[in-house]
Scaffold this active site. Structure first.
Site: not given
Ligand code: FPP
Length: 218
Positions: A2, A7, A47, A50, A170
């Site tokens: 997360d 970022w 998830s 998502n 969670i």
């Molecule tokens: C959470 O940060 C991140 C995700 C929901 C997606 C993560 C998935 C990847 C980077 C791609 C998958 C690739 C591999 C190689 C497994 P957020 O977007 O919820 O962040 P925020 O809470 O700051 O908005």
């Protein structure tokens, strides 16, 4: 994982930059934890919920995952890391499924550590799927046989859960498996999460008195 979006936002960049940076963190954290003797690292990448993100973000995440599977396998083999993908495959076409299977097969000799990536994963969906498997088998189950019907069958329950990005929840991750995990929450955004910080968490974990409902005799 997360905090990718925040970022990027902090740097006035599109969210996709945060996700790209987040992928780099996976390798850094895997190398660190496997170097201190951890055998399994499970990453929550995408998830079941998502899918409700904007279409272009979802497409970007699928693209990053595909690229990772296509280009990272030689590096994983070299580092002795076995790759395992958990989650539903319903939304993937055959080419994607073959890519996943091929990456897992090619890394299956890895004995340094197992990297589980949860993609299109939901803890509730996993439990429901396991219940259906049990019902179809017609067998009565106990906790051990039920656990073997989960996608994590054969993988030990997590000792530690770490959530980056400052939220204390969670979010439908490993709901059955988490019964006795030690929970750690950090404000650090996933792309900034360092080997140093995870080592500190592991050191903190090692000081814990894990009783699993028992009491410690003096
Ligand atoms: C959470 O940060 C991140 C995700 C929901 C997606 C993560 C998935 C990847 C980077 C791609 C998958 C690739 C591999 C190689 C497994 P957020 O977007 O919820 O962040 P925020 O809470 O700051 O908005």
């Amino acid at each position: 994982m997360d905090g990718n979006g925040r970022w990027a936002k902090k740097r006035l960049l599109p969210r996709s930059f945060g996700h790209k940076e987040g992928v780099k963190t996976i390798d850094r954290i895997a190398d660190t934890v496997f170097s201190v003797g951890v055998k399994y690292l499970t990453i929550f990448a995408f998830s079941t919920e998502n899918w409700n993100r904007p279409e272009d973000e979802v497409a970007g995440l699928l693209g990053l995952f595909r690229r990772y599977l296509k280009s990272n396998v030689p590096k994983l083999i070299k580092r002795g890391i076995r790759l395992n993908i958990l989650g539903s495959r319903r939304a993937f076409d055959q080419e994607f499924i073959d890519l996943v299977d091929d990456a897992c097969k090619r890394t299956e000799g890895g004995s340094v550590g197992t990297l589980n990536i949860c993609f299109d994963y939901g803890g509730r969906a996993e439990i429901v799927e396991a219940v259906n498997k049990c019902v179809e088998s017609g067998r009565k189950v106990d906790e051990t046989t039920f656990a073997s019907c989960l996608q994590t069958g054969g993988i030990p329950d997590p000792d530690i859960l770490i959530r980056t990005g400052g939220e204390h929840r969670i979010s439908n991750f490993l709901l059955y498996q988490m019964a006795y995990s030690e929970l750690f929450f950090t404000d650090t955004l996933w792309p900034d999460f360092s080997g140093e910080e995870i080592k500190e968490i592991i050191a903190e974990y090692r000081k814990k008195d894990r009783r699993f409902g028992r009491i410690n005799e003096e």
